[in-house]
Design an enzyme around this catalytic site. Structure first.
Site, mmCIF file in Angstrom:
data_model
loop_
_atom_site.group_PDB
_atom_site.id
_atom_site.type_symbol
_atom_site.label_atom_id
_atom_site.label_comp_id
_atom_site.label_asym_id
_atom_site.label_seq_id
_atom_site.Cartn_x
_atom_site.Cartn_y
_atom_site.Cartn_z
ATOM 1 N N ASP A 88 5.320 -2.501 -0.424
ATOM 2 C CA ASP A 88 3.891 -2.330 -0.197
ATOM 3 C C ASP A 88 3.183 -3.071 -1.325
ATOM 4 O O ASP A 88 3.137 -2.589 -2.459
ATOM 5 C CB ASP A 88 3.542 -0.838 -0.204
ATOM 6 C CG ASP A 88 2.034 -0.583 -0.120
ATOM 7 O OD1 ASP A 88 1.274 -1.532 0.151
ATOM 8 O OD2 ASP A 88 1.627 0.580 -0.333
ATOM 9 N N LYS A 120 -4.816 -9.436 -4.267
ATOM 10 C CA LYS A 120 -4.794 -9.183 -2.823
ATOM 11 C C LYS A 120 -6.156 -9.432 -2.197
ATOM 12 O O LYS A 120 -6.256 -9.848 -1.044
ATOM 13 C CB LYS A 120 -4.333 -7.744 -2.560
ATOM 14 C CG LYS A 120 -4.127 -7.406 -1.085
ATOM 15 C CD LYS A 120 -3.518 -6.034 -0.934
ATOM 16 C CE LYS A 120 -3.305 -5.645 0.515
ATOM 17 N NZ LYS A 120 -2.642 -4.323 0.635
ATOM 18 N N GLU A 148 0.303 -2.255 7.587
ATOM 19 C CA GLU A 148 0.418 -1.027 6.790
ATOM 20 C C GLU A 148 0.318 0.258 7.623
ATOM 21 O O GLU A 148 1.129 1.186 7.417
ATOM 22 C CB GLU A 148 -0.633 -1.050 5.671
ATOM 23 C CG GLU A 148 -0.335 -2.101 4.612
ATOM 24 C CD GLU A 148 -1.509 -2.470 3.728
ATOM 25 O OE1 GLU A 148 -1.330 -3.327 2.845
ATOM 26 O OE2 GLU A 148 -2.597 -1.906 3.935
ATOM 27 N N ASP A 202 -5.932 4.612 6.361
ATOM 28 C CA ASP A 202 -5.293 3.965 5.213
ATOM 29 C C ASP A 202 -6.380 3.462 4.267
ATOM 30 O O ASP A 202 -6.971 2.404 4.477
ATOM 31 C CB ASP A 202 -4.413 2.819 5.705
ATOM 32 C CG ASP A 202 -3.610 2.177 4.576
ATOM 33 O OD1 ASP A 202 -3.860 2.507 3.405
ATOM 34 O OD2 ASP A 202 -2.736 1.344 4.873
#
Length: 382
Positions: free
Chosen positions: A7, A66, A172, A195
């Site tokens: 992850d 990211k 995810e 999420d």
């Protein structure tokens, strides 16, 4: 020969492997199973807590890679509030938004965000190989469900630079559903995966049929996360501090870094059934920053962010042409789901019985990636 699941998060990253038929997150030198997604470029390249604690020039301590992955131009980035509090230098060069190391010196150089993400991936690979005592030969890496093709391509480039063999990019929310189903055998059911991580929000409605996952709706915001909450707290703390002091914190990078940490701690305190805390930071022998913050103040500061997050739930339900009553389970993923107001809003909408909190929100995505990676490995070698 072994495959792992990673992850790759905005704020924290996690690597998991399969052990005795179950996914296990691998701990690092600090004893925790998650590592800060931070890279420091100095005499050597440091990752995670080593990067946070290094004496490297703070403008060369890089995070948020990211959020930069796959973006051609800085002015297209929607997270303007967060950018004002960045302690590193950024620029657009050759249609790539990235970092500038050693700005204004003969050693100045431009780093693409995938190069920074690659260092985090290398670090996770090393710890996985140490734990397993064997070479990692393949990886499944998770990405937000709303990542654009350019962002996925940049992620793939980071994986290549880390000298990992990509076996698949996994959304995810799907990873979370896979992990939760492995633990609870949900059977035929409809899941809403909320999420909420450090930098992104994904809201997905998935249908489980046996062990298969069917995506019914995906919404979210790739630039809404816990770091935006931290940013609001920082701005509040600075505003309150300036009411009683002329000391200029804004241009002192080490103080901004320290304040970011203190504001994140305050957020975490208020997420643990504590109603009030102080944002306290020693500046020098004569000046300290001390700003009280209550849970209700935090909710007011971030009310629009929390509203935006819950609106994505309604959007997902509308896209799936479903009512809230049709959802069997609501799975909370990401550290930002610990924020009390987020849990209150979701509980008010779905009821407490449907909210699932029994799996670690920081690890569940990497667990799903490891399960998926193992399934690929088994199918290839058996």
């Amino acid at each position: 020969m072994v495959y792992i699941g990673i992850d790759l998060g905005t704020t924290y990253s996690c690597v998991s492997v399969m052990e005795n038929g179950k996914p296990k997150a691998i701990h690092h030198d600090n004893g925790k199973n998650i590592v800060p997604s931070v890279v420091a470029y100095g005499a050597e390249i440091l990752v995670g807590n080593d990067a946070l604690n290094s004496n490297t020039d703070l403008s060369n301590v890089l995070y948020d890679s990211k959020r930069l992955l796959g973006w051609e131009f800085l002015h297209n980035l929607p997270n303007a509030e967060t950018r004002q509090l960045w302690t590193f230098n950024v620029a657009t060069r050759d249609k790539c938004a990235g970092y500038v190391l050693n700005k204004g010196t003969p050693d100045e150089r431009f780093l693409k965000p995938e190069e920074v993400s690659a260092e985090i991936l290398k670090y996770l690979k090393i710890y996985a190989e140490k734990y397993l005592n064997q070479k990692v030969t393949g990886v499944v890496v998770t990405v937000p469900a709303l990542f654009q093709e350019s962002q996925k391509a940049a992620t793939e480039k980071a994986i290549e630079l880390a000298e990992l063999e990509l076996k698949g990019l996994l959304h995810e929310p799907n990873a979370a559903a896979i992990a939760y189903n492995a633990n609870h055998q949900l059977g035929n059911s409809k899941l809403l995966v909320f999420d909420f991580g450090g930098g992104t929000l994904d809201v997905s409605i998935l249908e489980m049929v046996g062990n298969n996952v069917d995506v019914m709706a995906v919404t979210g915001d790739i630039h809404l996360g816990g770091q935006d909450v931290d940013g609001r707290i920082m701005k509040y703390a600075l505003t309150e501090f300036k009411k009683s002091s002329n000391y200029d914190i804004d241009k002192r990078l080490r103080l901004i870094k320290k304040l970011r940490e203190k504001c994140r701690e305050a957020k975490e305190f208020l997420s643990n059934n504590i109603e009030e805390t102080n944002i306290f930071m020693e500046i020098n022998d004569e000046v300290n920053l001390k700003v009280p913050l209550t849970k209700s103040q935090l909710n007011r500061l971030c009310s629009d962010l929390f509203t935006k997050a819950i609106q994505q739930v309604d959007s997902a339900l509308n896209t799936a042409q479903m009512k809230k009553e049709d959802i069997n389970f609501v799975i909370l993923v990401g550290g930002s789901t610990r924020i009390s107001r987020i849990r209150e809003l979701l509980t008010a909408k779905f009821g407490s019985d449907k909210i699932k909190l029994d799996l670690n929100p920081d690890e569940i995505v990497s667990h799903g990636a490891a399960i998926f990676a193992n399934a690929i490995e088994v199918s290839i070698y058996n």
